[in-house]
Design a protein around this motif. Structure first.
Motif, PDB file in Angstrom:
ATOM      1  N   ALA A  36       0.836  -1.203   0.000  1.00  0.00           N
ATOM      2  CA  ALA A  36       0.000   0.000   0.000  1.00  0.00           C
ATOM      3  C   ALA A  36       0.873   1.256   0.000  1.00  0.00           C
ATOM      4  N   VAL A  37       1.951   1.244   0.770  1.00  0.00           N
ATOM      5  CA  VAL A  37       2.873   2.381   0.792  1.00  0.00           C
ATOM      6  C   VAL A  37       3.516   2.561  -0.576  1.00  0.00           C
ATOM      7  N   GLU A  38       3.916   1.465  -1.211  1.00  0.00           N
ATOM      8  CA  GLU A  38       4.536   1.537  -2.543  1.00  0.00           C
ATOM      9  C   GLU A  38       3.598   2.141  -3.582  1.00  0.00           C
ATOM     10  N   GLN A  39       2.301   1.934  -3.419  1.00  0.00           N
ATOM     11  CA  GLN A  39       1.342   2.500  -4.364  1.00  0.00           C
ATOM     12  C   GLN A  39       1.187   4.000  -4.182  1.00  0.00           C
ATOM     13  N   ALA A  40       1.560   4.496  -3.003  1.00  0.00           N
ATOM     14  CA  ALA A  40       1.362   5.909  -2.699  1.00  0.00           C
ATOM     15  C   ALA A  40       2.642   6.732  -2.733  1.00  0.00           C
ATOM     16  N   ALA A  41       3.803   6.074  -2.821  1.00  0.00           N
ATOM     17  CA  ALA A  41       5.059   6.817  -2.733  1.00  0.00           C
ATOM     18  C   ALA A  41       6.114   6.219  -3.650  1.00  0.00           C
ATOM     19  N   ALA A  42       7.024   7.078  -4.061  1.00  0.00           N
ATOM     20  CA  ALA A  42       8.182   6.623  -4.841  1.00  0.00           C
ATOM     21  C   ALA A  42       9.232   6.136  -3.852  1.00  0.00           C
ATOM     22  N   ILE A  43       9.534   4.838  -3.921  1.00  0.00           N
ATOM     23  CA  ILE A  43      10.421   4.217  -2.941  1.00  0.00           C
ATOM     24  C   ILE A  43      11.485   3.389  -3.645  1.00  0.00           C
ATOM     25  N   ILE A  44      12.686   3.427  -3.075  1.00  0.00           N
ATOM     26  CA  ILE A  44      13.777   2.566  -3.515  1.00  0.00           C
ATOM     27  C   ILE A  44      14.359   1.902  -2.263  1.00  0.00           C
ATOM     28  N   ILE A  45      14.588   0.596  -2.346  1.00  0.00           N
ATOM     29  CA  ILE A  45      15.199  -0.142  -1.241  1.00  0.00           C
ATOM     30  C   ILE A  45      16.507  -0.725  -1.743  1.00  0.00           C
ATOM     31  N   MET A  46      17.551  -0.476  -0.948  1.00  0.00           N
ATOM     32  CA  MET A  46      18.893  -0.918  -1.335  1.00  0.00           C
ATOM     33  C   MET A  46      19.557  -1.654  -0.187  1.00  0.00           C
ATOM     34  N   SER A  47      20.516  -2.494  -0.535  1.00  0.00           N
ATOM     35  CA  SER A  47      21.352  -3.115   0.478  1.00  0.00           C
ATOM     36  C   SER A  47      22.255  -2.041   1.078  1.00  0.00           C
ATOM     37  N   GLN A  48      22.939  -2.378   2.153  1.00  0.00           N
ATOM     38  CA  GLN A  48      23.813  -1.403   2.798  1.00  0.00           C
ATOM     39  C   GLN A  48      24.964  -0.960   1.902  1.00  0.00           C
ATOM     40  N   ASP A  49      25.254  -1.735   0.877  1.00  0.00           N
ATOM     41  CA  ASP A  49      26.315  -1.338  -0.047  1.00  0.00           C
ATOM     42  C   ASP A  49      25.779  -0.724  -1.336  1.00  0.00           C
ATOM     43  N   GLY A  50      24.491  -0.357  -1.350  1.00  0.00           N
ATOM     44  CA  GLY A  50      23.933   0.418  -2.451  1.00  0.00           C
ATOM     45  C   GLY A  50      23.326  -0.361  -3.597  1.00  0.00           C
ATOM     46  N   ILE A  51      23.218  -1.677  -3.467  1.00  0.00           N
ATOM     47  CA  ILE A  51      22.624  -2.483  -4.535  1.00  0.00           C
ATOM     48  C   ILE A  51      21.098  -2.377  -4.438  1.00  0.00           C
ATOM     49  N   ILE A  52      20.469  -2.034  -5.544  1.00  0.00           N
ATOM     50  CA  ILE A  52      19.016  -1.833  -5.561  1.00  0.00           C
ATOM     51  C   ILE A  52      18.312  -3.189  -5.493  1.00  0.00           C
ATOM     52  N   GLU A  53      17.434  -3.331  -4.498  1.00  0.00           N
ATOM     53  CA  GLU A  53      16.708  -4.576  -4.279  1.00  0.00           C
ATOM     54  C   GLU A  53      15.238  -4.486  -4.668  1.00  0.00           C
ATOM     55  N   ARG A  54      14.683  -3.285  -4.536  1.00  0.00           N
ATOM     56  CA  ARG A  54      13.253  -3.126  -4.793  1.00  0.00           C
ATOM     57  C   ARG A  54      12.975  -1.661  -5.105  1.00  0.00           C
ATOM     58  N   LEU A  84      16.997  -1.710 -13.069  1.00  0.00           N
ATOM     59  CA  LEU A  84      17.546  -1.206 -11.811  1.00  0.00           C
ATOM     60  C   LEU A  84      17.860  -2.295 -10.782  1.00  0.00           C
ATOM     61  N   ILE A  85      17.024  -3.306 -10.686  1.00  0.00           N
ATOM     62  CA  ILE A  85      17.240  -4.338  -9.670  1.00  0.00           C
ATOM     63  C   ILE A  85      18.600  -5.001  -9.895  1.00  0.00           C
ATOM     64  N   GLY A  86      19.388  -5.054  -8.830  1.00  0.00           N
ATOM     65  CA  GLY A  86      20.716  -5.654  -8.907  1.00  0.00           C
ATOM     66  C   GLY A  86      21.813  -4.671  -9.286  1.00  0.00           C
ATOM     67  N   GLN A  87      21.423  -3.466  -9.675  1.00  0.00           N
ATOM     68  CA  GLN A  87      22.405  -2.433 -10.028  1.00  0.00           C
ATOM     69  C   GLN A  87      22.734  -1.604  -8.784  1.00  0.00           C
ATOM     70  N   HIS A  88      23.849  -0.904  -8.845  1.00  0.00           N
ATOM     71  CA  HIS A  88      24.195   0.005  -7.745  1.00  0.00           C
ATOM     72  C   HIS A  88      23.415   1.303  -7.913  1.00  0.00           C
ATOM     73  N   HIS A  89      23.108   1.939  -6.804  1.00  0.00           N
ATOM     74  CA  HIS A  89      22.394   3.215  -6.761  1.00  0.00           C
ATOM     75  C   HIS A  89      23.000   4.231  -7.733  1.00  0.00           C
ATOM     76  N   ARG A  90      24.300   4.185  -7.936  1.00  0.00           N
ATOM     77  CA  ARG A  90      24.965   5.169  -8.806  1.00  0.00           C
ATOM     78  C   ARG A  90      24.525   5.060 -10.262  1.00  0.00           C
ATOM     79  N   CYS A  91      23.807   3.980 -10.628  1.00  0.00           N
ATOM     80  CA  CYS A  91      23.432   3.797 -12.039  1.00  0.00           C
ATOM     81  C   CYS A  91      22.520   4.902 -12.560  1.00  0.00           C
ATOM     82  N   PHE A  92      21.826   5.594 -11.681  1.00  0.00           N
ATOM     83  CA  PHE A  92      21.001   6.710 -12.161  1.00  0.00           C
ATOM     84  C   PHE A  92      21.498   8.054 -11.623  1.00  0.00           C
ATOM     85  N   CYS A  93      22.714   8.055 -11.120  1.00  0.00           N
ATOM     86  CA  CYS A  93      23.366   9.304 -10.728  1.00  0.00           C
ATOM     87  C   CYS A  93      24.256   9.747 -11.885  1.00  0.00           C
ATOM     88  N   GLY A  94      24.428  11.012 -12.027  1.00  0.00           N
ATOM     89  CA  GLY A  94      25.367  11.495 -13.028  1.00  0.00           C
ATOM     90  C   GLY A  94      26.769  11.002 -12.689  1.00  0.00           C
TER      91      GLY A  94
END
Length: 142
Positions: free
Chosen positions: A34-52, A68-78
């Protein structure tokens, strides 16, 4: 016979606890959906790997989930930001358990630079260690 009855009662109590735990997990997953339907959310491991990621997050930045899943957070950073001392400091503070909030540079799938208004919250496990980081994105300024 008394041993058998005691073991049977212990087993039944354990099974009941297991069913209660399963029910609680299902309830929490429903709440989170329900929260995911109402908000833009990203969940990552402690080392920045996108999980959800939520659908709203994907819509904001134009990506598909499988990009995105399995990529590092930096993949959408400049690339300049992803290599910067600010970005390294950002992750060090998150791993140390500090919440980070502000405007952060990112890149839309179409290549356009955007700024995310976001709050990144470390999730601390039972051992007192950051296990995940959840990002709550409130808007994107293009």
């Amino acid at each position: 016979m008394a041993f058998y009855n005691r073991r049977k009662l212990e087993l039944e109590a354990t099974l009941e606890q297991l069913e209660d735990a399963k029910s609680r997990v299902r309830e929490l997953e429903s709440d989170f959906q329900a929260v995911e339907q109402a908000a833009a959310i990203i969940i990552m491991s402690q080392d920045g790997i996108i999980e959800r990621v939520s659908d709203l997050f994907l819509d904001m930045l134009g990506y598909e989930r499988n990009q995105l899943i399995g990529q590092h957070h930096r993949c959408f950073c400049g690339s300049d930001y992803a290599k910067s001392e600010d970005y390294i400091k950002f992750w060090r503070q998150l791993v140390a358990g500090r919440v980070k909030a502000g405007s952060y540079p990112a890149v839309h799938l179409n290549g356009n630079p955007v700024h995310l208004s976001a709050r990144y919250s470390p999730v601390i496990n039972d051992n007192g260690v950051v296990g995940k980081v959840i990002g709550f994105i409130s808007n994107v300024d293009q």
